[in-house]
Scaffold this motif. Structure first.
Motif, PDB file in Angstrom:
ATOM      1  N   ARG A 129      -2.716   1.470   3.985  1.00 21.55           N
ATOM      2  CA  ARG A 129      -1.664   2.477   3.930  1.00 21.55           C
ATOM      3  C   ARG A 129      -2.336   3.837   3.979  1.00 21.55           C
ATOM      4  NH1 ARG A 129       3.687   2.208   1.890  1.00 21.55           N
ATOM      5  NH2 ARG A 129       4.315   4.292   1.325  1.00 21.55           N
TER       6      ARG A 129
ATOM      7  N   TRP B   8       4.420  -3.756   3.254  1.00 16.47           N
ATOM      8  CA  TRP B   8       5.815  -3.279   3.342  1.00 16.47           C
ATOM      9  C   TRP B   8       6.836  -4.376   3.087  1.00 16.47           C
ATOM     10  CZ3 TRP B   8       8.225  -5.793   7.226  1.00 16.47           C
ATOM     11  CH2 TRP B   8       7.551  -6.042   8.435  1.00 16.47           C
ATOM     12  N   ARG B  10       6.615  -6.417   0.562  1.00 20.06           N
ATOM     13  CA  ARG B  10       6.752  -6.277  -0.894  1.00 20.06           C
ATOM     14  C   ARG B  10       7.640  -5.076  -1.241  1.00 20.06           C
ATOM     15  NH1 ARG B  10       4.095  -2.762  -3.543  1.00 20.06           N
ATOM     16  NH2 ARG B  10       2.399  -2.621  -2.039  1.00 20.06           N
ATOM     17  N   GLU B  11       7.387  -3.953  -0.552  1.00 21.92           N
ATOM     18  CA  GLU B  11       8.170  -2.746  -0.852  1.00 21.92           C
ATOM     19  C   GLU B  11       9.649  -2.940  -0.512  1.00 21.92           C
ATOM     20  OE1 GLU B  11       4.784   0.707  -0.319  1.00 21.92           O
ATOM     21  OE2 GLU B  11       6.146   0.301   1.338  1.00 21.92           O
ATOM     22  N   ARG B  12       9.917  -3.611   0.608  1.00 24.18           N
ATOM     23  CA  ARG B  12      11.321  -3.799   1.003  1.00 24.18           C
ATOM     24  C   ARG B  12      12.037  -4.789   0.099  1.00 24.18           C
ATOM     25  NH1 ARG B  12      11.376  -3.740   7.676  1.00 24.18           N
ATOM     26  NH2 ARG B  12      10.395  -1.710   7.881  1.00 24.18           N
TER      27      ARG B  12
END
Lengths: 155, 83
Positions: A129, B8, B10-12
């Motif tokens: 990231r 992402w 995990r984030e979503r």
């Protein structure tokens, strides 16, 4: 003599020179050492970045790198192999990944290091990231990395 | 079985892991993605493009048609970007 790879997944930095010395100290049978260091760039697609944060899958990262290390040891006559991959927040100029291969002759050392990096990029469960002035975003996988890994597949 | 999410995905989804008990007709990784997607908007968002999602069963990469029977831990994540 069977060779065991040294594999470390760690947040802390590493010293490539120390890792080479650890592989070669007291040895007279090694003829070639190839070292690849992956370093955090200060820009991505032309835009400056403040840092990368690497997320990983503990357990699977070790297992996946271990499988590829074993394959490299079976495909090339290596006398030593060290793989280190960092996770967490990494600033531009800092180390991300290290592969050190030692063998009697250079070709095996070069090829094994390249094979390992190609597979690490596409199969080891790490995600980057990036942080920049405009916020943070996940770096997308690149098709050419998959193509680079595919060329090592035995036909 | 334990399900883990990374990057992402995990984030979503909004969490790193959970324990689920899918119904018996959920047999493959692909079935599991479909079943998870039916559980709410966060899952539907995370799995809206199933083709870009990678999966691992017990720490080994698997294809969408892999059977989930007997799996202890299934993980979902985007294509890897390490190295």
């Amino acid at each position: 003599m069977s060779v065991t790879a040294t594999i470390r997944i760690q947040e802390a930095d590493f010293d490539a020179a120390q890792e080479i010395a650890a592989l070669t100290k007291g040895r007279t049978d090694i003829g070639a050492v190839v070292t690849f260091s992956g370093i955090c760039r200060g820009s991505e697609n032309g835009e400056p970045i403040a840092a990368l944060t690497l997320e990983h899958y503990p357990g699977m990262a070790e297992a996946e790198i271990g499988r590829h290390a074993d394959e490299a040891l079976s495909r090339w006559p290596l006398q030593g192999l060290t793989i280190i991959h960092r996770f967490g927040r990494i600033a531009p100029g800092e180390n991300i990944v290290l592969v050190v291969t030692a063998s009697p002759h250079r070709q095996a050392a070069f090829e094994a290091a390249e094979f390992l990096m190609d597979y690490l990029k596409t199969n080891a469960p790490f995600w980057k990231r990036e942080e920049s002035e405009t916020g943070t975003s996940w770096i997308e996988a690149r098709d050419h990395d998959d193509a680079a890994a595919a060329r090592w597949t035995k036909s | 079985m334990k399900v883990k999410y990374f990057a992402w995905v995990r984030e979503r989804v909004g969490m790193a892991e959970e324990t689920v008990e899918p119904p018996a007709d959920v047999r493959t990784v692909s079935d599991l993605i479909g079943w998870l997607s039916s559980r709410g908007e966060t899952y539907a968002h995370a799995f809206e493009k199933p083709k870009v999602i990678r999966a691992a069963i017990d720490h080994a990469h698997v294809r969408p048609d892999a059977a989930i029977s007997g799996a202890r831990e299934i993980a979902f994540f985007p294509p890897m970007t390490g190295g």
